[in-house]
Design a protein around this motif. Sequence first.
Motif, mmCIF file in Angstrom:
data_model
loop_
_atom_site.group_PDB
_atom_site.id
_atom_site.type_symbol
_atom_site.label_atom_id
_atom_site.label_comp_id
_atom_site.label_asym_id
_atom_site.label_seq_id
_atom_site.Cartn_x
_atom_site.Cartn_y
_atom_site.Cartn_z
ATOM 1 N N ALA A 1 44.484 -116.806 -5.137
ATOM 2 C CA ALA A 1 44.902 -118.210 -5.163
ATOM 3 C C ALA A 1 45.950 -118.374 -6.252
ATOM 4 O O ALA A 1 46.033 -117.562 -7.183
ATOM 5 C CB ALA A 1 43.712 -119.127 -5.430
ATOM 6 N N THR A 2 46.726 -119.431 -6.129
ATOM 7 C CA THR A 2 47.781 -119.750 -7.091
ATOM 8 C C THR A 2 47.486 -121.110 -7.702
ATOM 9 O O THR A 2 46.998 -122.012 -7.016
ATOM 10 C CB THR A 2 49.152 -119.774 -6.387
ATOM 11 N N ALA A 3 47.784 -121.245 -8.992
ATOM 12 C CA ALA A 3 47.567 -122.513 -9.690
ATOM 13 C C ALA A 3 48.709 -122.773 -10.656
ATOM 14 O O ALA A 3 49.412 -121.843 -11.073
ATOM 15 C CB ALA A 3 46.242 -122.467 -10.448
ATOM 16 N N ASP A 4 48.861 -124.024 -11.026
ATOM 17 C CA ASP A 4 49.840 -124.412 -12.033
ATOM 18 C C ASP A 4 49.223 -124.240 -13.414
ATOM 19 O O ASP A 4 48.052 -124.565 -13.628
ATOM 20 C CB ASP A 4 50.247 -125.880 -11.846
ATOM 21 N N THR A 5 50.026 -123.709 -14.346
ATOM 22 C CA THR A 5 49.611 -123.591 -15.740
ATOM 23 C C THR A 5 50.795 -123.987 -16.611
ATOM 24 O O THR A 5 51.894 -124.237 -16.107
ATOM 25 C CB THR A 5 49.198 -122.144 -16.102
ATOM 26 N N LEU B 1 49.227 -116.558 -10.088
ATOM 27 C CA LEU B 1 48.464 -116.088 -8.942
ATOM 28 C C LEU B 1 47.436 -115.085 -9.450
ATOM 29 O O LEU B 1 47.782 -114.175 -10.195
ATOM 30 C CB LEU B 1 49.363 -115.428 -7.906
ATOM 31 N N ILE B 2 46.195 -115.276 -9.035
ATOM 32 C CA ILE B 2 45.131 -114.336 -9.385
ATOM 33 C C ILE B 2 44.594 -113.755 -8.090
ATOM 34 O O ILE B 2 44.326 -114.484 -7.125
ATOM 35 C CB ILE B 2 44.002 -115.025 -10.169
ATOM 36 N N ALA B 3 44.446 -112.425 -8.082
ATOM 37 C CA ALA B 3 43.857 -111.736 -6.935
ATOM 38 C C ALA B 3 42.709 -110.881 -7.433
ATOM 39 O O ALA B 3 42.793 -110.277 -8.503
ATOM 40 C CB ALA B 3 44.899 -110.872 -6.231
ATOM 41 N N ARG B 4 41.658 -110.833 -6.636
ATOM 42 C CA ARG B 4 40.517 -110.012 -7.016
ATOM 43 C C ARG B 4 39.992 -109.237 -5.818
ATOM 44 O O ARG B 4 40.055 -109.687 -4.688
ATOM 45 C CB ARG B 4 39.434 -110.849 -7.673
ATOM 46 N N SER B 5 39.496 -108.057 -6.143
ATOM 47 C CA SER B 5 38.817 -107.211 -5.178
ATOM 48 C C SER B 5 37.327 -107.361 -5.449
ATOM 49 O O SER B 5 36.916 -108.139 -6.315
ATOM 50 C CB SER B 5 39.244 -105.754 -5.372
ATOM 51 N N ALA B 6 36.508 -106.577 -4.776
ATOM 52 C CA ALA B 6 35.071 -106.599 -5.042
ATOM 53 C C ALA B 6 34.776 -106.089 -6.451
ATOM 54 O O ALA B 6 33.767 -106.455 -7.046
ATOM 55 C CB ALA B 6 34.347 -105.755 -4.006
ATOM 56 N N VAL C 1 38.308 -117.250 -6.498
ATOM 57 C CA VAL C 1 38.903 -116.921 -7.800
ATOM 58 C C VAL C 1 38.902 -118.114 -8.759
ATOM 59 O O VAL C 1 39.522 -118.052 -9.822
ATOM 60 C CB VAL C 1 40.340 -116.355 -7.641
ATOM 61 N N GLN C 2 38.202 -119.178 -8.397
ATOM 62 C CA GLN C 2 38.197 -120.390 -9.218
ATOM 63 C C GLN C 2 37.762 -120.118 -10.650
ATOM 64 O O GLN C 2 38.373 -120.606 -11.603
ATOM 65 C CB GLN C 2 37.292 -121.467 -8.585
ATOM 66 N N ASP C 3 36.710 -119.338 -10.843
ATOM 67 C CA ASP C 3 36.230 -119.023 -12.191
ATOM 68 C C ASP C 3 37.298 -118.267 -12.983
ATOM 69 O O ASP C 3 37.530 -118.551 -14.158
ATOM 70 C CB ASP C 3 34.935 -118.210 -12.112
ATOM 71 N N ASP C 4 37.957 -117.324 -12.328
ATOM 72 C CA ASP C 4 39.027 -116.562 -12.977
ATOM 73 C C ASP C 4 40.197 -117.472 -13.349
ATOM 74 O O ASP C 4 40.758 -117.364 -14.441
ATOM 75 C CB ASP C 4 39.525 -115.431 -12.067
ATOM 76 N N LEU C 5 40.565 -118.369 -12.450
ATOM 77 C CA LEU C 5 41.654 -119.315 -12.729
ATOM 78 C C LEU C 5 41.313 -120.204 -13.929
ATOM 79 O O LEU C 5 42.162 -120.450 -14.791
ATOM 80 C CB LEU C 5 41.927 -120.198 -11.508
ATOM 81 N N THR C 6 40.087 -120.652 -13.995
ATOM 82 C CA THR C 6 39.650 -121.482 -15.121
ATOM 83 C C THR C 6 39.769 -120.720 -16.433
ATOM 84 O O THR C 6 40.268 -121.247 -17.432
ATOM 85 C CB THR C 6 38.199 -121.960 -14.901
ATOM 86 N N LYS C 7 39.341 -119.464 -16.437
ATOM 87 C CA LYS C 7 39.420 -118.643 -17.652
ATOM 88 C C LYS C 7 40.870 -118.408 -18.074
ATOM 89 O O LYS C 7 41.195 -118.445 -19.258
ATOM 90 C CB LYS C 7 38.707 -117.309 -17.444
#
Length: 184
Positions: A25-29, A35-40, A75-81
């Motif tokens: 997902a992509t977010a404004d900062t 953009l954050i991408a995650r695998s398992a 990826v919401q938790d990752d975006l928040t961090k």
Amino acid sequence: MNLTIIKDRSPALSEAESVDILLHATADTELGKVLIARSAKGVCAILIGDTADELAADLADRFPRAMLIASEAAVQDDLTKVRRYIENPAEGLHLALDMRGTPFQRRVWEKLRAISVGRTVSYRELSQVISPYAHPRAVAKACAANPIALAIPCHRVVRSNGDLAGYRWGLERKRVLIQREAMA
């Protein structure tokens, strides 16, 4: 996350039939789009840029064999961090990572992760920590190949004279990150 494609009930599947799935997902900062991408296994990309399209194309180029699935919830938790880290670097950025690169690149990236917030090192210093035979240019190339901005803090590497050197995500972003971390 690996998805195995089953064909005609074959008893054994080859490695080539395994599909790598990346949720992103992509977010404004304050630094622009992220953009954050995650695998398992964990976060495999944190890309910084000006537009979501540019970042999506970069992700597709970096992971050409992966199935890319947009999922802000995943990826919401990752975006928040990441947002918290950008606003307040003193908190650090603690994410499970899926570092994909050559053994040398991963070694450089591990050393980068050991550089504390607010500190910078030169390419020469970093190369000497890695190996007496590591060349600063090889270290610089490994930094430039880093797909996990911020969590692998290649922005903390500068020239021997302290000047800012190239940064995949832009020198102005590097300057801002170093300044914020210095104040942390």
